[in-house]
Design an enzyme around this catalytic site. Structure first.
Site, PDB file in Angstrom:
ATOM      1  N   SER A  59       0.879  -1.170   0.000  1.00 40.49           N
ATOM      2  CA  SER A  59       0.000   0.000   0.000  1.00 40.49           C
ATOM      3  C   SER A  59       0.914   1.216   0.000  1.00 40.49           C
ATOM      4  CB  SER A  59      -0.838  -0.003   1.292  1.00 40.49           C
ATOM      5  OG  SER A  59      -1.436   1.258   1.527  1.00 40.49           O
ATOM      6  N   TYR A  88      -2.531  -1.237  10.534  1.00 38.85           N
ATOM      7  CA  TYR A  88      -2.581  -1.549   9.095  1.00 38.85           C
ATOM      8  C   TYR A  88      -1.285  -1.118   8.409  1.00 38.85           C
ATOM      9  CZ  TYR A  88      -4.203  -1.342   4.216  1.00 38.85           C
ATOM     10  OH  TYR A  88      -4.324  -1.493   2.853  1.00 38.85           O
TER      11      TYR A  88
END
Ligand code: NAD
Length: 251
Positions: A146, A159
């Site tokens: 990401s 995360y």
């Protein structure tokens, strides 16, 4: 050059293919000529993806499988080999997001859950995929990190810790196997229009005014980057993040 049908005759394994980026990539891989095996935990969504992939003219198999279970991951790779005889490319994409809140309010349970799927699950997938690829002397793996694997954001520290860990696994494993014909890269999406972003939007961590292109990415745009990294057109690329974020991390 990325050729038409750049993955012709390749066998591709995708985790988390029942929705979003995984589903779009399964369709793109099918369109590029690959035979596709994909996993997920939801049967109806799995059958939907399978129908979409078959619409591209590709052969496809859905395997119900949880990346946090070693037995499931082992069986997933074995099923791929039993079905199509080999494993050329893998897209380790399954991932979850924790509730949006600052670190001191995050629970240990949520932290462990994110790590179990986003990091431990991805490690298990790579372990069994690489064992097979070593017997074949070639392979290409793409891991979903990401932009949160490269920079920080407020509100989702577990995360982002997991996505930084994906970069560590990607870079180090790429070095382990660089001389053995196995390339390992990451794709690093920015804000992409999927169920996950809908969940994060409700926690209001995303501000499109911060995206230079002024819009969310589409899952199909991430999929094209993954097809490229899996294809022979990326033959000299390993250990790298490919950022697909509308310019977000350019400044
Ligand atoms: P999504 O929620 O639609 O997809 C996640 C997929 O992973 C789902 O199919 C889900 O069923 C599957 N999954 C979750 N836990 C699993 C498990 N234990 N075993 C097997 N499958 C499991 O969202 P998405 O945006 O398509 O997410 C795909 C990947 O992209 C994730 O790794 C996510 O972190 C990453 N990502 C998304 C964005 C974004 O803005 N949407 C940005 C950067 C990275």
């Amino acid at each position: 050059m990325l050729e038409h049908k750049s993955l012709r005759e390749k066998v591709v394994l995708i985790t988390g293919g029942t929705s979003g980026i995984g589903r779009a990539t399964a369709m793109a891989m099918g369109g590029a000529g690959a035979k596709v095996v994909f996993s997920g935990r939801r049967d109806p969504e799995g059958e939907e993806t399978a129908a979409l992939v078959r619409d591209t003219g590709a052969e496809c198999k859905f395997v119900r499988s949880d990346v946090s279970s070693e037995a499931d991951v082992k069986a997933l790779v074995q099923t791929t080999i039993a079905t199509y005889g080999k494993l050329d490319c893998a897209f380790n994409n399954a991932g979850i997001d924790p509730p949006v809140k600052p670190l001191h309010e995050q629970s240990l349970e949520d932290f462990d859950k994110v790590m179990a799927i986003n990091v431990r699950g991805l490690f298990l997938c790579m372990k069994y995929e690489i064992q097979q690829m070593l017997t074949q002397g070639a392979g290409a793996i793409v891991n979903t990190s990401s932009i949160g694997g490269l920079i920080g954001f407020p509100g989702i520290s577990p995360y982002h810790a997991s996505k930084h860990a994906v970069m560590g696994l990607t870079r180090s494993a790429a070095l382990d196997y660089a001389k053995q014909g196995i390339r390992i890269n990451a794709v690093n999406p920015g804000m992409t229009d999927t169920e996950m972003l809908d969940r994060l939007d409700s926690g209001s961590v995303n501000d499109l005014s911060e995206v230079p292109m002024g819009r969310k990415g589409q899952a199909a745009e991430i999929a094209q980057a993954v097809v490229f990294l899996c294809s022979d057109a990326a033959s000299y690329i390993t250990g790298q993040p490919l950022v697909v974020d509308g310019g977000f991390t350019a400044h």
